[in-house]
Design a protein around this motif. Structure first.
Motif, PDB file in Angstrom:
ATOM      1  N   ARG A 113       0.812  -1.225   0.000  1.00 30.30           N
ATOM      2  CA  ARG A 113       0.000   0.000   0.000  1.00 30.30           C
ATOM      3  C   ARG A 113       0.847   1.278   0.000  1.00 30.30           C
ATOM      4  O   ARG A 113       0.294   2.373  -0.042  1.00 30.30           O
ATOM      5  CB  ARG A 113      -0.921   0.000   1.220  1.00 30.30           C
ATOM      6  CG  ARG A 113      -1.926  -1.135   1.179  1.00 30.30           C
ATOM      7  CD  ARG A 113      -2.845  -1.063   2.352  1.00 30.30           C
ATOM      8  NE  ARG A 113      -3.695  -2.241   2.412  1.00 30.30           N
ATOM      9  CZ  ARG A 113      -4.396  -2.583   3.469  1.00 30.30           C
ATOM     10  NH1 ARG A 113      -4.358  -1.843   4.561  1.00 30.30           N
ATOM     11  NH2 ARG A 113      -5.142  -3.661   3.451  1.00 30.30           N
ATOM     12  N   TRP A 114       2.168   1.155   0.060  1.00 29.00           N
ATOM     13  CA  TRP A 114       3.023   2.341   0.066  1.00 29.00           C
ATOM     14  C   TRP A 114       2.789   3.209  -1.163  1.00 29.00           C
ATOM     15  O   TRP A 114       2.925   4.418  -1.107  1.00 29.00           O
ATOM     16  CB  TRP A 114       4.495   1.953   0.111  1.00 29.00           C
ATOM     17  CG  TRP A 114       4.970   1.416   1.427  1.00 29.00           C
ATOM     18  CD1 TRP A 114       4.301   1.386   2.612  1.00 29.00           C
ATOM     19  CD2 TRP A 114       6.239   0.828   1.681  1.00 29.00           C
ATOM     20  NE1 TRP A 114       5.071   0.820   3.590  1.00 29.00           N
ATOM     21  CE2 TRP A 114       6.277   0.466   3.041  1.00 29.00           C
ATOM     22  CE3 TRP A 114       7.353   0.576   0.891  1.00 29.00           C
ATOM     23  CZ2 TRP A 114       7.380  -0.137   3.629  1.00 29.00           C
ATOM     24  CZ3 TRP A 114       8.456  -0.033   1.467  1.00 29.00           C
ATOM     25  CH2 TRP A 114       8.471  -0.382   2.829  1.00 29.00           C
ATOM     26  N   VAL A 115       2.464   2.599  -2.272  1.00 28.88           N
ATOM     27  CA  VAL A 115       2.311   3.326  -3.528  1.00 28.88           C
ATOM     28  C   VAL A 115       1.161   4.328  -3.479  1.00 28.88           C
ATOM     29  O   VAL A 115       1.229   5.385  -4.102  1.00 28.88           O
ATOM     30  CB  VAL A 115       2.161   2.342  -4.725  1.00 28.88           C
ATOM     31  CG1 VAL A 115       0.857   1.576  -4.688  1.00 28.88           C
ATOM     32  CG2 VAL A 115       2.344   3.061  -6.047  1.00 28.88           C
ATOM     33  N   THR A 116       0.109   4.061  -2.706  1.00 26.63           N
ATOM     34  CA  THR A 116      -1.077   4.924  -2.709  1.00 26.63           C
ATOM     35  C   THR A 116      -1.452   5.503  -1.351  1.00 26.63           C
ATOM     36  O   THR A 116      -2.210   6.463  -1.283  1.00 26.63           O
ATOM     37  CB  THR A 116      -2.307   4.146  -3.225  1.00 26.63           C
ATOM     38  OG1 THR A 116      -2.513   3.000  -2.400  1.00 26.63           O
ATOM     39  CG2 THR A 116      -2.136   3.729  -4.667  1.00 26.63           C
ATOM     40  N   ASP A 117      -0.966   4.927  -0.255  1.00 26.18           N
ATOM     41  CA  ASP A 117      -1.475   5.293   1.071  1.00 26.18           C
ATOM     42  C   ASP A 117      -0.383   5.857   1.979  1.00 26.18           C
ATOM     43  O   ASP A 117       0.428   5.105   2.523  1.00 26.18           O
ATOM     44  CB  ASP A 117      -2.111   4.062   1.724  1.00 26.18           C
ATOM     45  CG  ASP A 117      -2.871   4.374   2.989  1.00 26.18           C
ATOM     46  OD1 ASP A 117      -2.851   5.543   3.442  1.00 26.18           O
ATOM     47  OD2 ASP A 117      -3.492   3.444   3.550  1.00 26.18           O
ATOM     48  N   PRO A 118      -0.361   7.174   2.189  1.00 31.92           N
ATOM     49  CA  PRO A 118       0.652   7.772   3.071  1.00 31.92           C
ATOM     50  C   PRO A 118       0.608   7.207   4.495  1.00 31.92           C
ATOM     51  O   PRO A 118       1.637   7.159   5.173  1.00 31.92           O
ATOM     52  CB  PRO A 118       0.289   9.259   3.076  1.00 31.92           C
ATOM     53  CG  PRO A 118      -0.495   9.476   1.833  1.00 31.92           C
ATOM     54  CD  PRO A 118      -1.211   8.178   1.567  1.00 31.92           C
ATOM     55  N   TRP A 119      -0.560   6.776   4.956  1.00 31.46           N
ATOM     56  CA  TRP A 119      -0.672   6.232   6.314  1.00 31.46           C
ATOM     57  C   TRP A 119       0.172   4.979   6.478  1.00 31.46           C
ATOM     58  O   TRP A 119       0.764   4.746   7.527  1.00 31.46           O
ATOM     59  CB  TRP A 119      -2.128   5.952   6.666  1.00 31.46           C
ATOM     60  CG  TRP A 119      -2.291   5.239   7.970  1.00 31.46           C
ATOM     61  CD1 TRP A 119      -2.829   4.006   8.171  1.00 31.46           C
ATOM     62  CD2 TRP A 119      -1.884   5.695   9.274  1.00 31.46           C
ATOM     63  NE1 TRP A 119      -2.791   3.670   9.502  1.00 31.46           N
ATOM     64  CE2 TRP A 119      -2.217   4.687  10.196  1.00 31.46           C
ATOM     65  CE3 TRP A 119      -1.261   6.847   9.740  1.00 31.46           C
ATOM     66  CZ2 TRP A 119      -1.951   4.809  11.557  1.00 31.46           C
ATOM     67  CZ3 TRP A 119      -1.005   6.964  11.100  1.00 31.46           C
ATOM     68  CH2 TRP A 119      -1.342   5.953  11.987  1.00 31.46           C
ATOM     69  N   GLU A 120       0.254   4.146   5.451  1.00 31.89           N
ATOM     70  CA  GLU A 120       1.056   2.925   5.554  1.00 31.89           C
ATOM     71  C   GLU A 120       2.534   3.257   5.737  1.00 31.89           C
ATOM     72  O   GLU A 120       3.255   2.522   6.401  1.00 31.89           O
ATOM     73  CB  GLU A 120       0.858   2.016   4.350  1.00 31.89           C
ATOM     74  CG  GLU A 120      -0.465   1.292   4.336  1.00 31.89           C
ATOM     75  CD  GLU A 120      -0.710   0.389   5.535  1.00 31.89           C
ATOM     76  OE1 GLU A 120       0.238  -0.237   6.062  1.00 31.89           O
ATOM     77  OE2 GLU A 120      -1.873   0.295   5.960  1.00 31.89           O
ATOM     78  N   ILE A 121       2.970   4.369   5.208  1.00 35.85           N
ATOM     79  CA  ILE A 121       4.339   4.819   5.457  1.00 35.85           C
ATOM     80  C   ILE A 121       4.423   5.398   6.860  1.00 35.85           C
ATOM     81  O   ILE A 121       5.367   5.143   7.605  1.00 35.85           O
ATOM     82  CB  ILE A 121       4.796   5.815   4.381  1.00 35.85           C
ATOM     83  CG1 ILE A 121       4.992   5.042   3.072  1.00 35.85           C
ATOM     84  CG2 ILE A 121       6.065   6.546   4.796  1.00 35.85           C
ATOM     85  CD1 ILE A 121       5.346   5.828   1.874  1.00 35.85           C
ATOM     86  N   GLY A 122       3.414   6.160   7.261  1.00 36.40           N
ATOM     87  CA  GLY A 122       3.374   6.720   8.614  1.00 36.40           C
ATOM     88  C   GLY A 122       3.432   5.654   9.689  1.00 36.40           C
ATOM     89  O   GLY A 122       4.024   5.862  10.753  1.00 36.40           O
ATOM     90  N   LYS A 123       2.860   4.491   9.417  1.00 37.02           N
ATOM     91  CA  LYS A 123       2.850   3.407  10.402  1.00 37.02           C
ATOM     92  C   LYS A 123       4.254   2.892  10.720  1.00 37.02           C
ATOM     93  O   LYS A 123       4.478   2.289  11.759  1.00 37.02           O
ATOM     94  CB  LYS A 123       1.954   2.262   9.914  1.00 37.02           C
ATOM     95  CG  LYS A 123       0.484   2.622  10.002  1.00 37.02           C
ATOM     96  CD  LYS A 123      -0.401   1.666   9.229  1.00 37.02           C
ATOM     97  CE  LYS A 123      -0.538   0.330   9.867  1.00 37.02           C
ATOM     98  NZ  LYS A 123      -1.522  -0.536   9.171  1.00 37.02           N
ATOM     99  N   CYS A 124       5.206   3.175   9.841  1.00 34.97           N
ATOM    100  CA  CYS A 124       6.599   2.772  10.093  1.00 34.97           C
ATOM    101  C   CYS A 124       7.212   3.583  11.237  1.00 34.97           C
ATOM    102  O   CYS A 124       8.241   3.202  11.783  1.00 34.97           O
ATOM    103  CB  CYS A 124       7.436   2.958   8.836  1.00 34.97           C
ATOM    104  SG  CYS A 124       6.959   1.871   7.474  1.00 34.97           S
ATOM    105  N   TYR A 125       6.587   4.692  11.602  1.00 34.25           N
ATOM    106  CA  TYR A 125       7.104   5.573  12.650  1.00 34.25           C
ATOM    107  C   TYR A 125       6.340   5.412  13.965  1.00 34.25           C
ATOM    108  O   TYR A 125       6.557   6.158  14.907  1.00 34.25           O
ATOM    109  CB  TYR A 125       7.065   7.036  12.170  1.00 34.25           C
ATOM    110  CG  TYR A 125       7.837   7.206  10.886  1.00 34.25           C
ATOM    111  CD1 TYR A 125       9.223   7.255  10.898  1.00 34.25           C
ATOM    112  CD2 TYR A 125       7.186   7.255   9.661  1.00 34.25           C
ATOM    113  CE1 TYR A 125       9.937   7.364   9.720  1.00 34.25           C
ATOM    114  CE2 TYR A 125       7.896   7.367   8.480  1.00 34.25           C
ATOM    115  CZ  TYR A 125       9.268   7.419   8.511  1.00 34.25           C
ATOM    116  OH  TYR A 125       9.984   7.516   7.340  1.00 34.25           O
ATOM    117  N   LEU A 126       5.463   4.425  14.024  1.00 34.79           N
ATOM    118  CA  LEU A 126       4.700   4.126  15.237  1.00 34.79           C
ATOM    119  C   LEU A 126       5.479   3.178  16.138  1.00 34.79           C
ATOM    120  O   LEU A 126       6.470   2.578  15.712  1.00 34.79           O
ATOM    121  CB  LEU A 126       3.362   3.467  14.848  1.00 34.79           C
ATOM    122  CG  LEU A 126       2.365   4.367  14.128  1.00 34.79           C
ATOM    123  CD1 LEU A 126       1.232   3.528  13.542  1.00 34.79           C
ATOM    124  CD2 LEU A 126       1.817   5.423  15.061  1.00 34.79           C
TER     125      LEU A 126
END
Length: 198
Positions: A113-126
């Protein structure tokens, strides 16, 4: 039954509820800001292929992901073997380089989902556990929102320098203090409520 009917008359219980409401209001107030800035992070990190999973992108063993069990099989890489994808490897490296402590929470995120969803990238910082099924900033908790602000170096360009001074992981850093106090309050709340309701 008497203990549960009188719970709302205790001053300390009411203080816990007020603290919970304050944390929730603060989180809600930060939500739109975090959503907007995660879109900027998403743009800066680059576009993934949309086909790779975290299990595909991570070598075995990877600390924090892989768990070897007898007879020496990895429980994380059971169905998908690591493979090389230059596009996703670059995105993965960019995510890591923006992480303040260079240790993203890969297990939380779905790389497809990295290609379309910024939240999935944000979850890497949780924080590393408990967020893999959280599908948006709105569904996250206060700790999650503050962790993104603290762990993703992009936010140091958006926040007042006072929020990150002295720099993390210094315990005097205001965002570090917020997370520490939040964690302590949650633990004390569980103890208090379990003792009150017993």
């Amino acid at each position: 039954m008497d203990a549960t009917t009188n719970i709302f008359t205790h001053k300390e219980t009411n203080n816990w509820f007020k603290a919970y409401i304050a944390l929730n209001v603060t989180k809600e107030g930060l939500t739109n800001f975090v959503v907007s800035e995660l879109k900027n992070v998403h743009s800066a990190i680059g576009i993934s292929c949309g086909q790779c999973s975290i299990a595909n992108l991570m070598p075995c063993p990877t600390q924090g992901l892989c768990k070897k069990r007898k007879p020496y099989t990895c429980t994380f890489h059971t169905s998908q073997l690591p493979k090389s994808c230059q596009t996703c490897d670059k995105v993965k490296q960019n995510i890591k380089s923006l992480h303040r402590f260079n240790w993203p929470s890969w297990r939380n995120s779905k790389a497809e989902r990295w290609v379309t969803d910024p939240w999935e990238i944000g979850k890497c910082y949780l924080p590393p556990d408990g967020y893999s099924e959280v599908s948006s900033v709105q569904e996250s908790d206060f700790n999650g929102v503050i962790s993104i602000l603290l762990n993703c170096k992009h936010f140091q360009t958006c926040l007042s320098p006072a929020c990150l001074s002295p720099p993390p992981p210094d315990k005097q850093c205001p965002l570090e203090k917020v997370i520490s106090r939040y964690t302590n309050k949650i633990a004390k709340t569980h103890v208090y409520l379990s003792n009150t309701l017993m």
